[in-house]
Design an enzyme around this catalytic site. Structure first.
Site, PDB file in Angstrom:
ATOM      1  N   ASN A   1       2.139  -3.060   1.878  1.00  0.00           N
ATOM      2  CA  ASN A   1       2.030  -3.014   0.422  1.00  0.00           C
ATOM      3  C   ASN A   1       3.210  -3.671  -0.281  1.00  0.00           C
ATOM      4  O   ASN A   1       3.118  -3.970  -1.486  1.00  0.00           O
ATOM      5  CB  ASN A   1       1.878  -1.567  -0.054  1.00  0.00           C
ATOM      6  CG  ASN A   1       0.453  -1.077   0.097  1.00  0.00           C
ATOM      7  OD1 ASN A   1      -0.490  -1.847   0.009  1.00  0.00           O
ATOM      8  ND2 ASN A   1       0.291   0.218   0.342  1.00  0.00           N
TER       9      ASN A   1
ATOM     10  N   SER B   1       1.136   6.358   0.932  1.00  0.00           N
ATOM     11  CA  SER B   1       1.161   4.898   0.900  1.00  0.00           C
ATOM     12  C   SER B   1       2.111   4.370  -0.159  1.00  0.00           C
ATOM     13  O   SER B   1       2.432   3.184  -0.161  1.00  0.00           O
ATOM     14  CB  SER B   1      -0.244   4.359   0.613  1.00  0.00           C
ATOM     15  OG  SER B   1      -0.702   4.816  -0.652  1.00  0.00           O
TER      16      SER B   1
ATOM     17  N   GLU C   1       1.553   2.301  10.131  1.00  0.00           N
ATOM     18  CA  GLU C   1       2.969   2.083   9.831  1.00  0.00           C
ATOM     19  C   GLU C   1       3.717   3.389  10.106  1.00  0.00           C
ATOM     20  O   GLU C   1       3.414   4.417   9.503  1.00  0.00           O
ATOM     21  CB  GLU C   1       3.154   1.665   8.372  1.00  0.00           C
ATOM     22  CG  GLU C   1       2.585   0.297   8.060  1.00  0.00           C
ATOM     23  CD  GLU C   1       2.716  -0.075   6.591  1.00  0.00           C
ATOM     24  OE1 GLU C   1       3.008  -1.242   6.309  1.00  0.00           O
ATOM     25  OE2 GLU C   1       2.508   0.814   5.728  1.00  0.00           O
TER      26      GLU C   1
END
Length: 504
Positions: free
Chosen positions: A194, A123, A156
């Site tokens: 993010n 991430s 994603e």
């Protein structure tokens, strides 16, 4: 390029929460799944935990007993990477350290076939950097699931610098075949969610650091006016302050300490004190047994004004005119080119937050942006110490007459919801201009990944294409650090719109 055939084995390396979740997704989709963990015995424990979750799905009538039994038969914990040799896809969900992931994939590459797709669930790390350790980085891709992976639909699909289009396409189609909603994005710090979500936390913390309002009030305004599912303080308490700050710090460092992503000093102090949120019992809020619940500041009852004078167009808040009339308050309309505000009987003025401050103007009370002024249950007002008591009282009474709770905050330019939405819109435009993702995929990612009520471009269209740029430009004049400077992409978008409107 199509999705992986369901007969193709899928391997998950790393059996923590995310690894187990990804394995469950692939398993329920119909694949044989191999579980591997470097710590002996953990793969078996993870398989048992997944089996228990499948049992609960059967109890909730979300899975048949036959399908559960078949899934269990396809789930195999293994003790060696060599047992992954025939897998068509290997997904890694191990420690977020570049060296650990690079070494793992070097070992995996020695075992699997040349046509095996390799994927990381990172991430915060660079997909390009992880894949750079491989002999064939073209088959390496990011598959970023959101926690809990079996429940949240977004994935994603991240293409590194060397990722082959065919590999990204196969990963995308496989995620879709698993019942997920994939979005394609380039390898950029924070990917889509993010990266673009940073202002949601950062602006709430900035208002708090400026002593504009307390956490409970800011959260209430974000929820009850902005339409967000949770406020920034309660959400970071749920995520974990250390986890949220780590992501923020990673994105900031990856963008070479770009001021737009600067971490919060207040959050740093919270982490240093060990107040990590729900998991430690204290964060922004106190979760210990017997602790008093923090409540938002809510104004006492005030009398509404007998009338208001509407000068010009209130833009995104134009629905208020009809609502004021429906509340039995007279509205006198004046077509003033310079006016975009309501004038109150005592000559005080009420204006939608625009990045300016109340102290700059005589008796101006600002009100915050709302996702839907009819459905909003709370409105924030801001005023300075120079604002007259009559102007503030009439402003409070007006919104109370519309059935709203009112929170009065400090004289903070851009207030809470307005500055947050403007910055989210700006980062979204910047991301599209830099080839990170399409407008559609960004909107999808922000709605599904973090439950935003609208995607950034949906918001931009609703508010007017120049609204965010104008507000940020005002903020930038008051804080010329660069944090609020509109991106070139947003500026061009706004300027082109103004030229088109002027030509018509």
């Amino acid at each position: 390029m199509t999705a992986l055939d369901l007969s193709s084995p899928v391997a998950v390396v790393g059996t923590g929460t995310m690894g187990q979740g990804i394995a469950q997704v692939a398993l329920v989709a119909g694949h044989p799944v191999r579980l591997y963990d470097v710590v002996a015995g953990r793969a078996g424990e993870a398989a048992a935990a997944i089996g228990a979750r499948l049992d609960r799905l059967v109890e909730k009538d979300r899975l048949t007993s036959a399908d559960r039994d078949a899934a269990r038969a396809r789930l195999v914990p293994v003790e060696s990477l060599a047992d992954l040799a025939d897998c068509a896809l290997v997904v890694e969900a191990v420690l977020e350290r570049l060296d650990v992931k690079q070494e793992l994939f070097r070992q995996v590459e020695e075992v699997v076939g040349e046509d095996c797709l390799l994927a990381t669930n990172t991430s915060s790390l660079s997909v390009t950097a992880i894949g750079g350790a491989l002999r064939n980085p073209g088959r390496f891709v990011g598959l970023h699931f959101f926690n809990p992976a079996p429940l949240l639909p977004l994935v994603e699909v991240v293409s590194g610098f060397a990722t082959d289009v065919s590999s990204a396409t196969r990963a995308y189609e496989t995620a879709r075949a698993w019942g997920k909603t994939p979005v394609a994005c380039a390898d950029t710090p924070g990917f889509i969610v993010n990266r673009i979500a940073r202002p949601f936390y950062a602006e709430a913390f900035a208002v708090y650091e400026a002593q504009g309002a307390d956490p409970a009030t800011i959260d209430a305004v974000l929820r009850e006016s902005g339409g967000f599912r949770m406020g920034a303080f309660e959400l970071t308490d749920l995520i974990g302050q250390d986890v949220n700050e780590s992501v923020t710090h990673s994105v900031w460092q990856s963008f070479f300490q770009d001021v737009r992503f600067t971490p919060s000093l207040a959050q740093r102090r919270l982490v240093e004190s060990g107040r990590l949120g729900r998991k430690s019992g204290q964060g922004w809020y106190d979760y210990r047994e017997g602790a008093e619940r923090a409540e938002p500041h809510t104004a006492e009852k005030h009398q509404p004004p007998a009338y208001v004078v509407a000068e010009g167009d209130l833009g995104p808040a134009s629905e208020l005119i009809a609502m004021i009339r429906e509340a039995g308050i007279q509205v006198r309309e004046e077509d003033e080119d310079h006016g975009t505000r309501l004038v109150l009987p005592g000559d005080g003025q009420l204006a939608l937050a625009d990045g300016q401050t109340s102290v700059e103007f005589r008796d101006v009370v600002y009100f915050d942006l709302a996702l839907d002024y009819r459905k909003a249950t709370r409105i924030a007002l801001s005023a300075s110490q120079e604002t007259s008591a009559q102007a503030l009282s009439e402003a409070i009474g007006l919104f109370q007459a519309l059935g709203k709770e009112v929170s009065v905050i400090g004289d903070v330019p851009g207030m809470i919801v307005a500055r947050t939405v403007a910055r989210i819109v700006d980062l979204a435009h910047d991301a599209v201009a830099k080839g990170v993702a399409t407008e559609e995929d960004i909107d999808t990612a922000m709605r599904l990944g973090v439950n935003y009520p609208l995607g950034p471009f949906e918001w931009s269209r609703r508010l007017g294409r120049s609204w965010a740029c104008a507000l940020l430009d005002d903020l930038h004049q008051r804080d010329p650090s660069g944090r609020y400077a509109p991106s070139l992409a947003l500026y061009k978008h706004s300027y082109a719109t103004e030229k088109r409107e002027g030509a018509s």
